[in-house]
Design an enzyme around this catalytic site. Structure first.
Site, PDB file in Angstrom:
ATOM      1  N   HIS A  67       3.861  -2.297   3.069  1.00 44.21           N
ATOM      2  CA  HIS A  67       3.932  -0.963   2.453  1.00 44.21           C
ATOM      3  C   HIS A  67       5.252  -0.807   1.708  1.00 44.21           C
ATOM      4  CE1 HIS A  67       0.908  -0.509   5.615  1.00 44.21           C
ATOM      5  NE2 HIS A  67       0.396   0.479   4.892  1.00 44.21           N
ATOM      6  N   ASP A  91       0.821  -1.220   0.000  1.00 44.73           N
ATOM      7  CA  ASP A  91       0.000   0.000   0.000  1.00 44.73           C
ATOM      8  C   ASP A  91       0.850   1.263   0.000  1.00 44.73           C
ATOM      9  OD1 ASP A  91      -2.039  -1.791   0.321  1.00 44.73           O
ATOM     10  OD2 ASP A  91      -2.956  -0.790   2.042  1.00 44.73           O
TER      11      ASP A  91
END
Ligand code: ZN
Length: 245
Positions: A208, A63
């Protein structure tokens, strides 16, 4: 409405006064807040949190990119011949258009992670939320020349406004069932242990592509998957197979 009924039942049951009402209010608020933040509960939105599968396979999802760190993630994934899913922020795509195009050309899946990943996501109106999703879609189309129906809620937050926005933009909400907490802690070993300790067949892992630290974790994680003979899938394989059911 539910709250009202809930409280009346309690007040009736206990012949209580204001304190019962207050206790109800606090309990109800806690349930709502918890429901907003725990994507696995599906309290407001039915999010996909894993794949039903009999084979040893997991999904790596990244993400908040693309960022300056994303190219090294892509190099590593290529080396291991692993395809992942990237939930990208519109404004980040505009900052790193070539990296975004590289994600797509190397066969990874991309999803919508809103235009700005606003800290106030949980407080936005439905109209504003729709804008956040649609403007990210426009950037994905303009720069990546693709469309996506995958959406991941920033911070995993869902509420009635976000639920409406997801419905109106025809998105599928994608959650996770393995949270690395790689944005919370700097301890790479802890992150690695959290991920590998909670892995199951069909897990969707939240990572991430925003730091060197997560890159180091990924180096070890890919070796772990290889040693334990886990294969990987991208999130669109779940939504595509559901259409065929
Ligand atoms: Zn995010």
């Amino acid at each position: 409405m539910l709250f009202y009924l809930f409280c009346n039942v309690f007040i009736y049951a206990f012949h209580g006064g204001l304190w019962v009402y207050l206790a109800c209010f606090i309990a109800f608020s806690m349930v709502v807040v918890w429901g907003s933040f725990d994507i696995g509960l599906g309290y407001f939105v039915n999010s996909i949190t894993h794949k039903r599968t009999r084979i040893k396979e997991v999904a790596l999802t990244f993400d908040d990119g693309p960022t300056e760190f994303t190219p090294q993630f892509l190099d590593l994934l290529k080396e291991h011949q692993v395809k992942a899913t990237f939930f990208c922020i519109g404004k980040q795509i505009e900052k790193y258009p070539e990296t975004f195009q590289r994600i797509i050309s190397e066969g990874h899946t991309v999803g919508n992670h809103t235009l700005s990943h606003s800290n106030t996501t949980g407080f936005l109106s439905t109209v504003k939320m729709i804008e956040e999703i649609e403007q990210c879609d426009e950037i994905i189309e303009r720069i990546g020349h693709i469309k996506t129906d995958l959406y991941r809620p920033p911070f995993g937050v869902t509420n009635p406004n976000i639920a409406k926005a997801i419905k109106r933009t025809h998105k599928k909400s994608i959650g996770w069932n393995v949270r690395s907490l790689d944005t919370v802690t700097d301890n790479e070993k802890k992150i690695y242990k959290r991920v590998t300790g909670n892995l199951k067949k069909g897990s969707i892992i939240l990572l991430h592509d925003t730091s060197e630290k997560t890159f180091h974790v990924l180096v070890d994680l890919l070796l772990f998957l290889k040693n334990k003979e886990y294969s990987t899938f991208t999130v669109d394989s779940i939504t595509k197979s559901k259409k065929n059911d």
